[in-house]
Scaffold this active site. Structure first.
Site, PDB file in Angstrom:
ATOM      1  N   LYS A 181       0.851  -1.191   0.000  1.00 22.83           N
ATOM      2  CA  LYS A 181       0.000   0.000   0.000  1.00 22.83           C
ATOM      3  C   LYS A 181       0.887   1.242   0.000  1.00 22.83           C
ATOM      4  O   LYS A 181       1.366   1.691   1.037  1.00 22.83           O
ATOM      5  CB  LYS A 181      -0.926   0.056   1.221  1.00 22.83           C
ATOM      6  CG  LYS A 181      -1.999   1.156   1.091  1.00 22.83           C
ATOM      7  CD  LYS A 181      -2.611   1.546   2.404  1.00 22.83           C
ATOM      8  CE  LYS A 181      -1.858   2.663   3.080  1.00 22.83           C
ATOM      9  NZ  LYS A 181      -1.879   3.964   2.349  1.00 22.83           N
ATOM     10  N   GLY A 214      -6.210   5.072   1.378  1.00 22.88           N
ATOM     11  CA  GLY A 214      -6.160   5.823   2.608  1.00 22.88           C
ATOM     12  C   GLY A 214      -6.053   4.938   3.827  1.00 22.88           C
ATOM     13  O   GLY A 214      -5.707   3.747   3.749  1.00 22.88           O
ATOM     14  N   GLY A 234       6.497   5.180   8.621  1.00 26.17           N
ATOM     15  CA  GLY A 234       5.652   6.364   8.682  1.00 26.17           C
ATOM     16  C   GLY A 234       5.680   6.996  10.049  1.00 26.17           C
ATOM     17  O   GLY A 234       6.652   6.855  10.803  1.00 26.17           O
ATOM     18  N   SER A 235       4.604   7.673  10.401  1.00 23.01           N
ATOM     19  CA  SER A 235       4.570   8.449  11.631  1.00 23.01           C
ATOM     20  C   SER A 235       4.467   7.553  12.862  1.00 23.01           C
ATOM     21  O   SER A 235       3.947   6.431  12.809  1.00 23.01           O
ATOM     22  CB  SER A 235       3.388   9.414  11.613  1.00 23.01           C
ATOM     23  OG  SER A 235       2.165   8.716  11.801  1.00 23.01           O
ATOM     24  N   GLU A 256       9.184   1.310  11.416  1.00 23.27           N
ATOM     25  CA  GLU A 256      10.242   2.321  11.303  1.00 23.27           C
ATOM     26  C   GLU A 256       9.536   3.656  11.268  1.00 23.27           C
ATOM     27  O   GLU A 256       8.864   4.003  10.291  1.00 23.27           O
ATOM     28  CB  GLU A 256      11.084   2.084  10.048  1.00 23.27           C
ATOM     29  CG  GLU A 256      12.440   2.779  10.115  1.00 23.27           C
ATOM     30  CD  GLU A 256      12.470   4.058   9.306  1.00 23.27           C
ATOM     31  OE1 GLU A 256      12.432   5.136   9.941  1.00 23.27           O
ATOM     32  OE2 GLU A 256      12.519   3.983   8.074  1.00 23.27           O
ATOM     33  N   LEU A 257       9.686   4.419  12.375  1.00 24.97           N
ATOM     34  CA  LEU A 257       8.813   5.562  12.619  1.00 24.97           C
ATOM     35  C   LEU A 257       9.588   6.879  12.585  1.00 24.97           C
ATOM     36  O   LEU A 257      10.600   6.985  11.914  1.00 24.97           O
ATOM     37  CB  LEU A 257       8.078   5.348  13.949  1.00 24.97           C
ATOM     38  CG  LEU A 257       7.398   3.969  14.082  1.00 24.97           C
ATOM     39  CD1 LEU A 257       6.777   3.796  15.449  1.00 24.97           C
ATOM     40  CD2 LEU A 257       6.370   3.770  12.982  1.00 24.97           C
ATOM     41  N   CYS A 290      13.159  10.982   7.596  1.00 23.87           N
ATOM     42  CA  CYS A 290      13.031  10.580   8.997  1.00 23.87           C
ATOM     43  C   CYS A 290      14.360  10.623   9.732  1.00 23.87           C
ATOM     44  O   CYS A 290      14.406  10.781  10.954  1.00 23.87           O
ATOM     45  CB  CYS A 290      12.422   9.178   9.095  1.00 23.87           C
ATOM     46  SG  CYS A 290      13.406   7.884   8.293  1.00 23.87           S
ATOM     47  N   GLU A 384       9.338  16.697  15.515  1.00 23.01           N
ATOM     48  CA  GLU A 384       9.943  16.336  14.243  1.00 23.01           C
ATOM     49  C   GLU A 384       9.374  17.298  13.202  1.00 23.01           C
ATOM     50  O   GLU A 384       8.200  17.217  12.837  1.00 23.01           O
ATOM     51  CB  GLU A 384       9.615  14.888  13.872  1.00 23.01           C
ATOM     52  CG  GLU A 384      10.243  14.460  12.553  1.00 23.01           C
ATOM     53  CD  GLU A 384       9.837  13.047  12.142  1.00 23.01           C
ATOM     54  OE1 GLU A 384      10.613  12.421  11.403  1.00 23.01           O
ATOM     55  OE2 GLU A 384       8.753  12.585  12.553  1.00 23.01           O
ATOM     56  N   PHE A 386      10.231  17.850   9.910  1.00 21.39           N
ATOM     57  CA  PHE A 386      10.062  17.279   8.572  1.00 21.39           C
ATOM     58  C   PHE A 386      10.071  18.377   7.516  1.00 21.39           C
ATOM     59  O   PHE A 386       9.253  18.397   6.584  1.00 21.39           O
ATOM     60  CB  PHE A 386       8.791  16.435   8.479  1.00 21.39           C
ATOM     61  CG  PHE A 386       9.037  15.086   7.836  1.00 21.39           C
ATOM     62  CD1 PHE A 386       9.873  14.162   8.433  1.00 21.39           C
ATOM     63  CD2 PHE A 386       8.441  14.749   6.630  1.00 21.39           C
ATOM     64  CE1 PHE A 386      10.114  12.925   7.854  1.00 21.39           C
ATOM     65  CE2 PHE A 386       8.679  13.508   6.031  1.00 21.39           C
ATOM     66  CZ  PHE A 386       9.518  12.597   6.652  1.00 21.39           C
TER      67      PHE A 386
END
Length: 489
Positions: A181, A214, A234-235, A256-257, A290, A384, A386
């Site tokens: 996805k 989504g 992701g977050s 993995e955040l 990240c 963070e 970003f």
């Protein structure tokens, strides 16, 4: 053929790839917009939860035969896919530039992730078990690694190709099926283009599906009983939710955040080299990384000089449309993300930080920003960002630097710069981080190295060819007797 014409002729135009064929998605269609201009450059299908059921059912069926396919054949498929990606790298680079706002330098770096396919191709023929001692002289005992089954892979928009390949390639190589996805902001470079590689390389139908969608699609994938593992990048907030669901279902999960990564500059550092490293660590891909250098900790004796050099580098960076100009920094991915960056910067200035460079934007293009006088209570310290922002905090000794660096919920990457590598290493050993780099910046990635974070940056899972065998398989204990032994019952 220009990208717009090619898009309308592509198999994936207004479609998703599910169970081995291109189909209309249950979620309708979505326009993919170029961040630099806002123009629609593609229209792709959007999946719905019902498509997850179809993809997983096909994956379950196809995976059984794939797991029994000779290791040399699985390796061949991955090698061939790598060769095809190398041949088509310009197409991938163009899509990364236009779809994710990458500069050509960043896109080229990401396309180098084709090495993930070559590294994965080496996995099937590696030793997959061990002979164990047994309590019986007539029993053979061994442990072997077997595929998880179906692996769900959920990827972000910032490095869509690399994040997809680093999970999908080893998972497939080791005998799993994959349902991917990608983020709907980058579905082409993050998934659709990979379908052609795998199909032409000879991957059997059903083993790889691409479902842009989504949160409802992600939830359906995570919660599907026939998906044995989830790999998510992701977050932290979404990662926690995935962890709760996957943990409750006793699934393997790789998270993995986020990160708020520390770059520590000791007083003996070479200021030119340190500021160059700091600029790259904070501004590469607009800071939308990240592992970006999110907090600069600089010894008081050299802080003013470091800030001056860092600001000069920021002011010299060309910002603009990476498809139409030769630039060092491209656009922020979306208006909400740009608004967040600017809010955190302005809140910090309001709390007492000062702008040494940047702090402004022209449309989607945010200037590389250096914030001086940042303290631990400010938004630029705790969040963070970003974005292309380098917050600088001053320290007086190593103990204070370590305490400040560890004063965060995150623990992804860190770096220490000093003319004495062993001194820097001693500081680095005290940092609570999954990765530590000495005399470099924090945004480092190599496909063979173990990559992952601790604390709120992840569950300690490691991407990379050193650890992929363990990540995408489970151990199975096997014993063999010539005949059933005699038992007292």
């Amino acid at each position: 053929m220009n990208i717009e014409v090619h898009t309308k002729a592509a198999a994936w135009h207004e479609r998703i790839y599910v169970g081995g064929s291109w189909e209309a998605g249950a979620g309708g269609v979505v326009d993919v917009r170029e961040p630099a201009t806002g123009d629609a450059i593609a229209t792709v299908g959007m999946a719905g939860p019902a498509d997850v059921d179809v993809a997983v059912a096909a994956a379950v069926k196809a995976q059984v035969a794939w797991a029994e396919t000779p290791a040399t054949e699985r390796a061949r498929v991955l090698r061939t896919a790598g060769t095809l990606l190398e041949e088509r790298k310009e197409e991938f680079i163009e899509w990364l530039v236009r779809e994710s706002g990458s500069t050509r330098f960043k896109a080229g770096f990401e396309v180098a992730s084709l090495a993930e396919l070559y590294e994965a191709a080496a996995l099937p023929t590696q030793p997959e078990g061990m002979v164990l001692p047994s309590g019986s002289a007539v029993r053979m005992s061994f442990a072997r690694r077997v595929p998880v089954g179906v692996v769900g892979v959920i990827t972000p928009w910032n490095f869509p190709l690399a994040m997809a390949l680093r999970a999908a390639a080893p998972a497939l190589a080791l005998g799993n099926a994959v349902v991917l996805k990608p983020d709907p902001k980058t579905p082409v470079s993050g998934g659709m283009l990979l379908v052609g590689l795998f199909e032409e390389a000879g991957l059997p139908p059903g083993l790889f599906s691409v479902l842009p969608g989504g949160g409802d699609v992600g939830e359906a994938l995570v919660g599907h009983p026939d998906v044995g593992m989830i790999s998510f990048t992701g977050s932290t907030a979404v990662g926690r939710a995935i962890g709760r669901t996957a943990g409750g279902m006793l699934k393997k999960v790789s998270l993995e955040l986020g990160g708020n990564n520390a770059l520590i500059v000791l007083e003996d550092a070479d200021l030119d080299k340190a500021s160059a490293a700091g600029a790259f660590g904070s501004f590469f891909h607009q800071g939308q990384v990240c592992i970006a250098s999110g907090r600069h900790f600089v010894h008081r004796k050299i802080a003013d000089q470091y800030i001056e050099r860092l600001a000069a580098r920021a002011n010299n960076i060309v910002v603009g449309d990476p498809f139409r100009q030769d630039v060092g920094i491209g656009p922020i991915i979306s208006a909400p993300q740009l608004a967040k960056i600017d809010r955190l910067v302005q809140e910090s200035v309001g709390a007492g930080a000062s702008l040494a460079a940047g702090g402004t934007h022209d449309g989607p293009f945010y200037r590389p920003t250096v914030l001086a006088g940042v303290t631990s209570g400010m938004s630029a310290f705790t969040n963070e960002i970003f974005g292309p922002v380098a917050p600088v905090t001053v320290f007086d000794d190593e103990d204070e630097a370590v305490a400040l660096a560890n004063d965060t919920e995150y623990g992804l990457s860190a770096a220490v710069i000093s003319r004495s590598p062993m001194r820097a290493l001693a500081v680095g050993r005290r940092l609570k981080s999954g990765m530590v780099h000495i005399n470099d910046q924090t945004a480092i990635y190599e496909v063979h190295a173990p990559f992952g974070g601790v604390k709120s940056s992840g569950n300690g899972a490691r991407h990379g060819s050193l650890t992929n065998h363990e990540e995408y398989t489970v151990l199975q204990w096997v014993t063999i007797n010539d005949e059933p032994p005699a038992y007292p019952f």
